[in-house]
Write an enzyme that holds these catalytic residues in place. Structure first.
Site, PDB file in Angstrom:
ATOM      1  N   TYR A  93       0.835  -1.206   0.000  1.00  0.00           N
ATOM      2  CA  TYR A  93       0.000   0.000   0.000  1.00  0.00           C
ATOM      3  C   TYR A  93       0.872   1.260   0.000  1.00  0.00           C
ATOM      4  O   TYR A  93       0.366   2.361   0.100  1.00  0.00           O
ATOM      5  CB  TYR A  93      -0.914   0.037   1.226  1.00  0.00           C
ATOM      6  CG  TYR A  93      -2.067  -0.946   1.203  1.00  0.00           C
ATOM      7  CD1 TYR A  93      -3.148  -0.761   0.343  1.00  0.00           C
ATOM      8  CD2 TYR A  93      -2.087  -2.052   2.044  1.00  0.00           C
ATOM      9  CE1 TYR A  93      -4.220  -1.645   0.330  1.00  0.00           C
ATOM     10  CE2 TYR A  93      -3.158  -2.946   2.035  1.00  0.00           C
ATOM     11  CZ  TYR A  93      -4.215  -2.743   1.185  1.00  0.00           C
ATOM     12  OH  TYR A  93      -5.280  -3.619   1.184  1.00  0.00           O
ATOM     13  N   TYR A 459     -12.049  -0.866   0.324  1.00  0.00           N
ATOM     14  CA  TYR A 459     -11.878  -0.719   1.774  1.00  0.00           C
ATOM     15  C   TYR A 459     -10.602   0.021   2.115  1.00  0.00           C
ATOM     16  O   TYR A 459     -10.464   0.568   3.195  1.00  0.00           O
ATOM     17  CB  TYR A 459     -11.973  -2.109   2.438  1.00  0.00           C
ATOM     18  CG  TYR A 459     -10.731  -2.658   3.090  1.00  0.00           C
ATOM     19  CD1 TYR A 459     -10.439  -2.380   4.432  1.00  0.00           C
ATOM     20  CD2 TYR A 459      -9.854  -3.463   2.387  1.00  0.00           C
ATOM     21  CE1 TYR A 459      -9.303  -2.891   5.031  1.00  0.00           C
ATOM     22  CE2 TYR A 459      -8.728  -3.980   2.981  1.00  0.00           C
ATOM     23  CZ  TYR A 459      -8.438  -3.689   4.301  1.00  0.00           C
ATOM     24  OH  TYR A 459      -7.310  -4.194   4.886  1.00  0.00           O
ATOM     25  N   ARG A 460      -9.694   0.111   1.155  1.00  0.00           N
ATOM     26  CA  ARG A 460      -8.378   0.704   1.454  1.00  0.00           C
ATOM     27  C   ARG A 460      -7.628   0.833   0.137  1.00  0.00           C
ATOM     28  O   ARG A 460      -7.871   0.059  -0.790  1.00  0.00           O
ATOM     29  CB  ARG A 460      -7.671  -0.276   2.368  1.00  0.00           C
ATOM     30  CG  ARG A 460      -6.310   0.052   2.864  1.00  0.00           C
ATOM     31  CD  ARG A 460      -5.937  -1.032   3.871  1.00  0.00           C
ATOM     32  NE  ARG A 460      -4.594  -0.902   4.385  1.00  0.00           N
ATOM     33  CZ  ARG A 460      -4.057  -1.767   5.260  1.00  0.00           C
ATOM     34  NH1 ARG A 460      -4.754  -2.810   5.679  1.00  0.00           N
ATOM     35  NH2 ARG A 460      -2.843  -1.589   5.711  1.00  0.00           N
TER      36      ARG A 460
END
Ligand code: ADP
Length: 503
Positions: A93, A459-460
């Site tokens: 991420y 969600y992310r």
């Protein structure tokens, strides 16, 4: 020595030098890194994006709230943006790297005290740099019978950082934000806010009660850039008297929909309270084979090939791994309920599976994913589905079609909740191959656009894709976040670009 590059946007060489000197005064010169070699680990990303777009200009490592306040004063004075990380291991991420080049990484790893563990109430109060490993060791050394819930890269990362990203784990406490209780936040102007009951003088219940009085604001500090979280309370699960890990297997690729529909009632009734994972064969193969052993043809691995290779090793196309908790008697009853619910829908069950994560042992086994092709590229695609077979099948077909077209292997490890599913798909690729990296990037962008066009949100997401994902989630929400940002951080010094929020 020459000044480090890049510089923060809009800040000249001379002013940046003054800011670095100010940071040195705030935290001690030894805790300010600006030499290119020292910055390298902070700019190392796994995403399909150019490194230079995410290189920090410096790193500052405060050791206390007072030092954070001093760093903020310097940042405000010279308009230097600060990208806060706790342990900076947000792998796939963005790791520790900022959303945009030139930000100064505010690395909180030196703030690593476990401030309190209440063995009776099952609560802890921790600083940002505390790792799951450290907290686990603390509990075990003192024979405190509490279980930690940790995400797959558990040993290395921080409960605080993971919770702020709304990460998850496997036990019934697997929704980390739902088990966070009370935060201390340093705001951009240096003021310190304690949420929940943390504002009561000599508070007795800060880690016991989540909401406090008035608006409940803790969520505002997750996936955002409204403050620097310097302490957080978390709840810990009483060690269960017993548990049993079960692997439910579905032997046809087409079984996915009925698997999901069969699992849902067990999750809604909390017969299964564990945040089990439904994984496909290709994801499971990453822990036992290298890609080249499975397939050496062109493009993405054909599903039939992955399934055939897995079957030869006793693995089906779909595996749901989960645990039951309680007394041995309760577990016997729940096992019967699980059998009754899943077996008529095509599942074969393997009882008493031994899995370190389900056993509450921290493990680095998840990183075998990176050995798949040894290429160092990892980018998580994390859409949400309602917990329904039709939606999950639709998402899977959509993702496979787009990934196939870009030569990307389809893998998924879905977290099955009661009403929703986090359909977490790693895009694993060879980052030293520029063509492959460009294809993965294009693939990821198309996945985002197409999933949103089909009514699915995320969600992310990681750096580099935050603006796009924010845009896809609607204008009103983004405008609201901007209004808060202007009020709380008018100079925009905290993590510009986090979740697409920047002034
Ligand atoms: P971990 O190493 O635990 O996976 P990181 O430290 O990389 O997590 O943090 C993940 C993200 O969460 C960061 O990129 C940042 O956006 C945010 N974050 C982490 N720690 C803080 C903090 N103390 N205050 C505010 N935001 C934070």
């Amino acid at each position: 020595m020459s000044a480090p590059r890049p510089l923060p946007a809009g800040v000249g060489d001379a002013d940046f030098g003054r800011a670095l000197a100010g940071f040195g005064d705030a935290v001690g010169a030894g805790h300010v890194l600006w030499d290119i070699a020292q910055l390298l680990p902070y700019g190392r990303i796994m995403l399909p994006l150019p490194d230079e777009d995410h290189q920090p200009s410096a790193v500052v490592m405060p050791a206390s709230v007072e030092e954070i306040q001093k760093v903020l004063a310097v940042a405000r004075r010279w308009h230097v943006p600060l990208w806060t990380v706790s342990t900076g291991r947000n792998f796939g991420y963005g790791s520790a790297a900022p959303a945009t080049a030139g930000q100064v990484v505010l690395d909180l790893r030196r703030m690593n005290r476990i401030l309190d563990v209440d063995a009776e109430l099952g609560t802890a109060l921790i600083e940002p740099g505390v790792t799951y490993q450290q907290l686990q060791a603390h509990l075990r050394e003192r024979n405190i019978p509490l279980w930690l819930d940790f995400p797959a890269p558990g040993p290395l990362v921080s409960p605080l950082g993971n919770t702020l990203e709304r990460g998850g784990g496997l036990t019934p406490y697997g929704d980390h934000f739902q088990h966070a209780c009370g935060m201390e936040v340093v705001l951009a102007d240096g003021s310190v806010l304690r949420t929940g009951l943390g504002g009561i003088a000599d508070t007795t219940s800060w880690q016991a009660h989540r909401y406090g009085y008035g608006p409940y604001v803790d969520g505002l500090f997750t996936q955002s850039n409204f403050g620097i979280v310097s302490k957080m309370g978390i709840w810990l699960m009483p060690a269960p008297p017993a548990y049993r890990t079960i692997m439910a297997q579905w032997w046809q690729d087409e079984d996915l929909g009925r698997a999901v529909d069969a699992i849902r009632p067990l999750r809604l009734a909390e017969t299964i309270s564990n945040f089990g994972t439904l994984a496909n064969a290709t994801l499971m193969l990453t822990s036992m084979a290298k890609r080249e052993e499975v397939y050496d043809g062109l493009g993405a691995i054909p599903i039939a090939r992955a399934n055939e290779f897995a079957k030869a090793r006793g693995l089906p196309p779909w595996v749901y791994l989960f645990s039951l908790y309680g007394t041995p008697e309760q577990i016997e009853v729940d096992t019967r309920l699980v059998k009754r619910a899943l077996e008529p829908h095509g599942a074969t069950l393997v009882l008493d599976v031994d899995d370190p994560l389900q056993r509450n042992e921290l493990s680095l086994q998840a990183f075998t994913l990176l050995n798949w092709n040894g290429g160092g590229g990892l980018c998580w695609f994390s859409p949400v589905a309602p917990n329904r077979g039709t939606d999950v099948v639709r998402q899977t077909e959509l993702a496979r079609r787009i990934m196939d077209a870009h030569g990307v292997d389809f893998m998924t490890g879905m977290t099955i909740n009661g009403r929703d599913i986090l359909n977490v798909m790693p895009l694993v690729f060879n980052r030293s191959d520029a063509v492959e990296t460009a294809l993965v990037r294009a693939c990821f962008e198309e996945l985002l656009t197409e999933f949103a066009a089909h009514g699915y949100g995320f969600y992310r997401t990681g750096i580099g894709f935050m603006d796009r994902v924010a845009e896809l989630h609607g204008r009103a929400g983004h405008e609201f976040a901007l209004r808060l940002k202007r009020a709380l951080d008018p100079l925009g010094i905290l993590a510009p670009g986090k979740s697409g929020i920047r002034i």
